[in-house]
Design an enzyme around this catalytic site. Structure first.
Site, PDB file in Angstrom:
ATOM      1  N   ASP A  59     -34.360  19.285 -13.849  1.00 30.58           N
ATOM      2  CA  ASP A  59     -33.737  19.760 -12.617  1.00 30.58           C
ATOM      3  C   ASP A  59     -32.285  20.187 -12.808  1.00 30.58           C
ATOM      4  OD1 ASP A  59     -32.689  17.285 -13.114  1.00 30.58           O
ATOM      5  OD2 ASP A  59     -33.056  16.465 -11.120  1.00 30.58           O
ATOM      6  N   ARG A  99     -38.103  12.870  -8.867  1.00 32.56           N
ATOM      7  CA  ARG A  99     -37.101  12.721  -7.802  1.00 32.56           C
ATOM      8  C   ARG A  99     -37.280  13.858  -6.783  1.00 32.56           C
ATOM      9  NH1 ARG A  99     -31.585  11.661 -10.859  1.00 32.56           N
ATOM     10  NH2 ARG A  99     -32.422  13.398 -12.030  1.00 32.56           N
ATOM     11  N   ARG A 103     -25.757   3.360 -16.016  1.00 37.28           N
ATOM     12  CA  ARG A 103     -24.921   4.043 -15.024  1.00 37.28           C
ATOM     13  C   ARG A 103     -23.654   3.193 -14.900  1.00 37.28           C
ATOM     14  NH1 ARG A 103     -28.590   7.842 -13.422  1.00 37.28           N
ATOM     15  NH2 ARG A 103     -30.733   7.122 -13.537  1.00 37.28           N
ATOM     16  N   GLY A 129     -30.468   8.370 -16.864  1.00 33.79           N
ATOM     17  CA  GLY A 129     -31.799   7.947 -17.274  1.00 33.79           C
ATOM     18  C   GLY A 129     -32.061   8.354 -18.707  1.00 33.79           C
ATOM     19  N   ASP A 173     -26.794  15.887 -14.577  1.00 28.88           N
ATOM     20  CA  ASP A 173     -25.659  16.533 -13.921  1.00 28.88           C
ATOM     21  C   ASP A 173     -24.571  15.520 -13.537  1.00 28.88           C
ATOM     22  OD1 ASP A 173     -27.676  15.627 -12.060  1.00 28.88           O
ATOM     23  OD2 ASP A 173     -26.414  16.461 -10.487  1.00 28.88           O
ATOM     24  N   THR A 222     -32.945  14.805 -19.326  1.00 30.82           N
ATOM     25  CA  THR A 222     -33.597  14.152 -18.191  1.00 30.82           C
ATOM     26  C   THR A 222     -35.034  14.632 -18.131  1.00 30.82           C
ATOM     27  OG1 THR A 222     -33.838  14.207 -15.788  1.00 30.82           O
ATOM     28  CG2 THR A 222     -32.491  15.929 -16.748  1.00 30.82           C
ATOM     29  N   ILE A 223     -35.930  13.761 -17.744  1.00 26.76           N
ATOM     30  CA  ILE A 223     -37.326  14.186 -17.686  1.00 26.76           C
ATOM     31  C   ILE A 223     -37.589  15.087 -16.480  1.00 26.76           C
ATOM     32  CG2 ILE A 223     -38.163  12.099 -18.860  1.00 26.76           C
ATOM     33  CD1 ILE A 223     -39.262  11.197 -16.088  1.00 26.76           C
ATOM     34  N   ASP A 224     -36.656  15.176 -15.557  1.00 28.23           N
ATOM     35  CA  ASP A 224     -36.932  15.857 -14.288  1.00 28.23           C
ATOM     36  C   ASP A 224     -36.815  17.377 -14.340  1.00 28.23           C
ATOM     37  OD1 ASP A 224     -37.404  13.397 -13.006  1.00 28.23           O
ATOM     38  OD2 ASP A 224     -35.262  13.100 -12.710  1.00 28.23           O
TER      39      ASP A 224
END
Lengths: 324, 324, 324, 324
Positions: free
Chosen positions: A135, A177, A77, A16, A108, A131-133
């Site tokens: 995580d 997510r 992707r 992303g 990751d 990544t914006i998450d």
């Protein structure tokens, strides 16, 4: 490989997109140029490696677009890179273009791809967590997270205007997510009445208890993370069971959180990590992700990078406190 | 009633809130004060009239919140006011508080309510068109429309960043109920590949034709109005029929479009219409909506105010042109 | 020249840049393409005409940058074009590139240049008014004005936060050269205590009267236009004469007002005027500026375009009212 | 004093206001309420302590204004508190209102005031670092810094639009008093050609060297810190000495950097530090400033808090690198 052989670095963005990626490209290229290294950018993530789709990068031009969201290299992707066949083609591309080292900005999954690639390719690979998450283990902030949270709160502030004008219940779903970082960082700071994240099963109970007593003499704002076992619709259905007469609205902020000009923190993070990535290559290291942990540059081997869902204890405590 | 008897004006906001309402309250109060008239604000629309829930307004305080979205008087839809019983109570409130004239900021439903009320109450009623949908006849702009469009385009700009990074198809749904104004004003100016509004049935055809040829070497952006026969999900399902393999995303901007600091145009519109409303009362008029038509103050009798769905010819022509 | 000979339109931006110019370039190019006309952009205003510095424009690419401030064609003031020698070179450029018509986006000086050029060149010239100052006759809005006002009010809103936290007097200077449009449109709507514009000599008196009574139990905000006989420093010095102990701060917003993503209104204005410019050429007209007057497309001959300083009566009345 | 006696906490904001102060007030009050402690806010900094000007704070109300810039308690610099006489009056106020502990949000001067006050008053004092300048030891971020930098870069991004449209040299002055943090954090990330801060004397030389070679075929952006030995005018005069013909513009962003809605980081920082301040009181500590150092809560005794001018080595290295 001795570091004095590094003449040409390849870089690509994968997974992303997130705000700050272009600032990182600027920093990588600038620092490389100062060290007489040229930089090429592969387009569309691993697809560009496979197809030999690359463009030369110049810091003079990248300097003008540090404020631009997304990634000028595009991202994708790649199913083909999951196959050995694809990785062999990528190897040919690197050889054909005399690429001495490779920097990937992504999540990751991106780093796992590099790890697989390292079995057939021994040039240095370095990763930047984008990544914006938020995580990914090994860094306090991932590139794009702070921008996403700022976009979320600016939009939730707007929703508060209308929620308070109508004394309505609003359920706002943010991204993440399986991680509650965006929800907790945005929900707490906008003064939400409840913040629901995947990490915290008991939240439903406290929300439902609060909403039961809710007299509709004021707005009531719920910020909830997306996710399979959570999300705005599920929360709304549970709330309506408890109190069917509520004037309830749902807004899912969606992909607006992925775009927009990066925040100051994300641009600086991009610059710091971009420089660090090149430095790490020059130090002769490989298969490491650069991160900022407790304000210090930190390396994590690709093997040890894991997807991190759990928010830290201080945040969980704040979450519980402000839900009271 | 002779105008020199106006000593006390009541004001309320009704229906959906929209940015600029507080600026209008400031202007009403300021101009009233200059004319030695005091102003009281009824809370929660017609509910406040029925329940006698009112607060004195002071321009000195309102001056500080011209930038605030929503309405500090709160707003609501009132079932009780639809009944004669409710209107009689509202009349009692007006008498008990010596209200000489009433200004309502809201949509066509609000003005219909005033018209019904005028059968039992003969003080002057003046309306200010406040809705983000821009669907009221007699004015080029309704209060809040320009702000909603600006919020929409700022968010769509963000979505473009990520759409272009992935070469994805994005379908963005904006508000507008049965009117396409927000969709057309936001979709055209962000450079959308297709803009779908309720007014234009053939749009589907051209969209589907374009999307059929779409080679996914670039982003493809569709802006669509909400509505029963339109909306993001419907469009998405039709697009997927044509081209099932597309990487397609939906974002519904939702209630963020209702809130936020009003734009410069909306604040100025609030000020112009607020002053005009008080002036119109002082001129001895009643049951009129004040608007700005072709840059001039324009009065429309409540009886003639209609909900206006149709965008004008110039916009329809632009829509067709830019869809090519 | 008959319109069916138009195969190639040249366009350039000149004078000060303003937000919305790129949206206009998009519309010009899109509408031209639909009519099988190609478009070339001259860089750096008249300099590009003289030097033959031009690039082909494609609507597919311009579509992506409607939100970009400034002008991708760059702009400049050209001394050489003031000389006949320079204009002769520009004529050669037009002939060498088979340019059939020319569209200029700029201010009154730009149009005067075209008028002089028309003495030696008989292809159609059409002008689009682009300046943040809104000081051109024949149009209600110039391209960029609404964006500049929105930038001004967003920044003044921020200043209000700190002014109110300290109960300070703030004097904020906005742009406008000799026109008070930006000052009045921003000052009124942010709830300023005083708005000073070049058009209104008596303002100083009322300001000084108000500031004399000012008890410093609240913020006091002055918005003032730049200009020789006005401006923040002059106002500050007069205020300090009256009340030397005031805690007074000055901020000059400066060139931030020229940049930034164009507002919704400016992007739509760019699109409407861009299409109108090409249409006007196709109708066989020349030496006209396209504008929007009272919501209708309006043509003004270059000879009649004048610099317009005076704000209209309604605004002057509002200014006086809200200064009370 | 044992912590179980804490029933009533006083809080005030002092020195320059900064975005995030209201979020901190929310957190202090919320966490206090959960612990059955009531909170009162003193208005206008130490002035409110001296004059007994205080208001009760309720988390339910503060929850609605976490996004508001400035401080709802207002702030001021107090000459009276510098005198023992003033501090004695403040002591009387605390006693008269049964204040058991005091939290101050401000800068190093504020904490020095508390230290002096502690000589005659033995209730716990806790400090929260609030200033946009980020110049306080013992914390990585001060409250308001991240917001100020974000405001700076948003405005500089706008200036870049116009700078690039004209190929002009722009010198933008940002705040920071004697600290270069805002300049370096904003200048680096907007892609400035030169960043000048008080900490780095040699910068002038490299700037002048670069500007000498500058061919005006592009924009040239300088970001400079305010300060006695630096600042936009000084830089401009030196640049003009080297190259008198440059088309050079100055913009001083000024007080806009102090206001505006706090960024996500500043709101979260306000919440974390607000909770930490109350916790620290409950732990029986006094005369400590709470900060976040390397992502951990960190206490610094008021005696050890110093004004910190020096940016860290990593930033200085980046500054040097990106100036090349």
């Amino acid at each position: 490989m001795s570091t004095n052989k590094i003449k040409h670095i390849g870089v690509f963005t994968s997974g992303g997109d997130s705000p700050g990626m272009n600032a990182a490209l600027y920093a990588i290229t600038k620092f490389a140029e100062v060290n007489d290294i040229k930089v090429s950018g592969f387009r569309k993530g691993y697809e560009g490696l496979i197809d030999g789709d690359l463009v030369p990068l110049k810091s003079h031009e990248l300097q003008k677009i540090t404020q631009k969201g997304g990634t000028i290299l595009k991202t994708a992707r790649s199913k083909r890179f999951l196959e050995l066949e694809g990785r062999k083609k990528a190897l040919q591309t690197l050889k054909a273009n005399n690429i001495d080292a490779l920097i990937a900005i992504g999540g990751d999954g991106t780093f796992k791809g590099l790890l697989a690639f390292s079995e057939i390719c021994d040039i240095p690979f370095i990763g930047i967590p984008g990544t914006i998450d938020n995580d990914i283990s090994g860094t306090d902030y991932t590139l794009g997270f702070d921008s996403a949270v700022n976009t979320a709160i600016e939009n939730i502030d707007k929703i508060k205007d209308t929620a308070e004008s109508h004394n309505r219940v609003f359920i706002v779903e943010v991204m993440g997510r399986d991680s509650g970082y965006i929800a907790i960082h945005s929900g707490l700071v906008v003064g939400a009445d409840a913040v629901l994240i995947p990490e915290s099963g008991k939240d439903f109970i406290y929300l439902l208890s609060k909403i039961k007593d809710y007299e509709s003499e004021d707005a009531f704002l719920v910020v909830v993370s997306e996710g399979d076992e959570i999300g705005a619709e599920l929360v709304a259905s549970k709330v309506k069971e408890i109190n069917p007469s509520l004037d309830l609205r749902i807004t899912k902020l969606g992909h607006v959180q992925r775009g927009g000009n990066p925040s100051a923190l994300d641009r600086m993070l991009g610059i710091r990590l971009g420089v660090a990535a090149v430095k790490t290559i020059l130090q002769g290291k490989k298969n490491e992700m650069v991160g900022i942990l407790n304000n210090q540059l930190h390396l994590t081997s690709f093997k040890e990078v894991v997807k991190q869902h759990q928010v830290n204890d201080e945040l969980m405590e704040l979450l519980e406190l402000f839900g009271k």
